[in-house]
Design an enzyme around this catalytic site. Structure first.
Site, PDB file in Angstrom:
ATOM      1  N   ALA A  24     -12.246   5.213 -20.449  1.00 41.56           N
ATOM      2  CA  ALA A  24     -12.362   3.980 -19.663  1.00 41.56           C
ATOM      3  C   ALA A  24     -11.312   2.974 -20.118  1.00 41.56           C
ATOM      4  O   ALA A  24     -10.603   2.367 -19.300  1.00 41.56           O
ATOM      5  CB  ALA A  24     -13.762   3.401 -19.799  1.00 41.56           C
ATOM      6  N   ILE A  81     -18.932   9.005 -24.943  1.00 40.61           N
ATOM      7  CA  ILE A  81     -17.531   9.414 -25.062  1.00 40.61           C
ATOM      8  C   ILE A  81     -16.657   8.775 -23.990  1.00 40.61           C
ATOM      9  O   ILE A  81     -15.445   8.653 -24.138  1.00 40.61           O
ATOM     10  CB  ILE A  81     -17.429  10.955 -24.986  1.00 40.61           C
ATOM     11  CG1 ILE A  81     -16.081  11.434 -25.508  1.00 40.61           C
ATOM     12  CG2 ILE A  81     -17.712  11.455 -23.555  1.00 40.61           C
ATOM     13  CD1 ILE A  81     -16.015  12.944 -25.721  1.00 40.61           C
ATOM     14  N   LYS A  82     -17.271   8.309 -22.908  1.00 42.94           N
ATOM     15  CA  LYS A  82     -16.511   7.757 -21.786  1.00 42.94           C
ATOM     16  C   LYS A  82     -15.823   6.440 -22.128  1.00 42.94           C
ATOM     17  O   LYS A  82     -14.919   6.007 -21.409  1.00 42.94           O
ATOM     18  CB  LYS A  82     -17.429   7.562 -20.577  1.00 42.94           C
ATOM     19  CG  LYS A  82     -18.054   8.844 -20.041  1.00 42.94           C
ATOM     20  CD  LYS A  82     -17.037   9.774 -19.432  1.00 42.94           C
ATOM     21  CE  LYS A  82     -17.695  10.946 -18.724  1.00 42.94           C
ATOM     22  NZ  LYS A  82     -16.734  11.822 -18.036  1.00 42.94           N
ATOM     23  N   ASP A  83     -16.220   5.804 -23.226  1.00 44.85           N
ATOM     24  CA  ASP A  83     -15.530   4.578 -23.641  1.00 44.85           C
ATOM     25  C   ASP A  83     -14.051   4.841 -23.876  1.00 44.85           C
ATOM     26  O   ASP A  83     -13.198   3.984 -23.606  1.00 44.85           O
ATOM     27  CB  ASP A  83     -16.135   4.039 -24.941  1.00 44.85           C
ATOM     28  CG  ASP A  83     -17.535   3.488 -24.758  1.00 44.85           C
ATOM     29  OD1 ASP A  83     -18.037   3.499 -23.622  1.00 44.85           O
ATOM     30  OD2 ASP A  83     -18.132   3.053 -25.761  1.00 44.85           O
TER      31      ASP A  83
END
Length: 453
Positions: free
Chosen positions: A47, A42-44
């Site tokens: 970021a 999910i951090k994409d």
């Protein structure tokens, strides 16, 4: 139709109904599968959002270096975006994170600096402090600071929240998510509560983190802080992205429950998810009495199981931490099933001929060699044969002339799998010291006997 680059594939992740693992919960439980993002997490989302916002206002300049403290997933999202946009990356992380995460970051050309976990955030050795120092020292660098950079939560306000609302056709009643930086849960919560203020937002915390007590009492209690194993959630400070006013309840989950549940998700739902997903589902099950049949509960599945192969998905890792019990035979059980006879040894000064006589008379194939009562080597039937074929006069020489390294020692809790793997044509036995200090030998025959007994 095609995408211009890999960054265009971020988001629009599937919502999947859970069936077996949440069978005891009356509500409909849906998993938001974030592993379909290009960086498998999910951090994409955040970021890319942090980078684009920094480009827009000039904080991140062409050919710059991105420096960030990360548990791995944010770093992956930043690294992928950096490859496409032409930036360098330096990441700091903690020594509790899985090796797979570091290897993945390096695969994208990032430099990774591993820092100690069990230090205060203000400590110059902490991964927060090291990343801040590097930002000051490295020319043309920018630190996203995912904890306090509100582009983090904004990314989920703009993408994840609306996706959940649309995918559930506005029927969502609860969202459950692990809380680390706070961006995911706070961004989703802000959007969904604007659509329906009655939606309940549940944050999953871990023991050793300050979030739950701070939410319930308003007190930042340093006594709550201690080392924990669970990755991706919990903190020992209060990130600006954690909007406590939007989170209705925090539920703590133990390291053991999180680790074991991570594995259960794969085995019962066929979803290969990471450690914080295990925490989230364990938390949902702890709270099952809160849910009714008409509820639609969305649980965030943040990252992929491949980043935890050496940890939660490794039996030895779990066993070493006492998370699972040894169900297979151990050295203790193998020697208990043996005939109660004393191990035969030979002193290092005895002759090869004496060793031959012992082997013949007792019909054995190997003898541990001792010196002053300590086992220092071994002599085997095959070694004697090879030596005498080359030089028959060796019969009168001490066994030290043809002895080899001792059989390896194992402890009483060593599993039968490990013992079996250690026994081969070059090493035909292992040694174990029992509770009273007596040395026992375990051979392949002993293993077969124990299994068939």
């Amino acid at each position: 139709m095609w995408h211009n680059n890999i960054l265009d594939t971020i988001g629009n992740t599937p919502l999947v109904k859970l069936n077996k693992i949440t069978a005891s919960i009356p509500a409909t439980v849906l998993a938001k599968i974030e592993t379909t993002n290009p960086g498998n997490s999910i951090k994409d989302r955040m970021a890319l959002k942090m980078i684009e916002d920094a480009e827009r206002d000039g904080r991140l300049k062409p050919c710059g270096t991105i420096i960030e403290g990360t548990s791995g997933n944010t770093g992956m999202g930043l690294a992928i975006a950096a490859v496409i946009k032409g930036y360098k990356c330096i990441f700091t992380s903690t020594d509790k994170q899985s090796k797979e995460k570091f290897d993945a970051l390096r695969a994208f050309g990032a430099e990774v600096i591993v820092c100690p976990t069990n230090v205060e955030p203000e400590d110059p050795r902490s991964y927060y402090s090291v990343s801040s120092r590097l930002e000051r020292e490295v020319p043309n660098s920018w630190k996203p600071n995912q904890y306090d950079n509100l582009s983090n939560s904004q990314a989920h306000y703009e993408s994840t929240g609306p996706e959940i609302w649309e995918q559930t056709e506005g029927k969502v009643t609860h969202v459950v998510a692990g809380v680390g930086t706070g961006g995911t849960i706070s961004g989703i919560a802000r959007y969904l509560k604007e659509q329906n203020p009655a939606i309940q937002i549940i944050g999953i915390d871990t023991y050793g983190s300050v979030f739950k007590k701070y939410k319930e009492t308003g007190e930042f209690d340093k006594n709550e802080i201690y080392p924990y194993i669970t990755e991706g959630i919990g903190e020992d400070f209060l990130p600006q992205n954690v909007d406590f006013s939007l989170i209705d309840h925090f539920e703590k989950v133990t390291d053991m429950d999180a680790a074991l549940m991570t594995r259960e998700i794969a085995r019962k739902e066929g979803i290969f998810a990471g450690n914080s997903t295990g925490s989230a589902i364990a938390g949902v099950l702890q709270l099952k009495d809160r849910f009714k049949e008409s509820d639609v509960v969305v649980v965030i599945f943040p990252d992929h199981g491949t980043r935890y192969l050496g940890k939660m998905y490794n039996d030895d890792w779990l066993r070493d931490r006492g998370f699972i019990k040894e169900e297979k035979l151990t050295a203790r059980q193998i020697i208990a099933k043996k005939d109660n006879q004393e191990i035969v040894t030979i002193d290092i000064e005895k002759t090869v001929l004496e060793a031959i006589n012992i082997i013949k008379s007792l019909n054995i194939s190997q003898i541990p060699v001792t010196q002053k009562g300590m086992i220092v080597g071994k002599i085997t039937e095959s070694a004697i044969l090879d030596a005498l074929l080359e030089n028959p006069s060796l019969k009168s020489q001490p066994v030290s002339t043809i002895s080899s390294n001792s059989f390896p020692f194992v402890d009483l809790n060593t599993s039968i799998d490990k013992i079996s793997a250690m026994i081969n044509k070059d090493n035909i036995a292992v040694l174990v010291e029992d509770e009273i200090g007596r040395i026992e030998i375990i051979t392949q025959y002993d293993i077969i006997n124990a299994i068939s007994a």
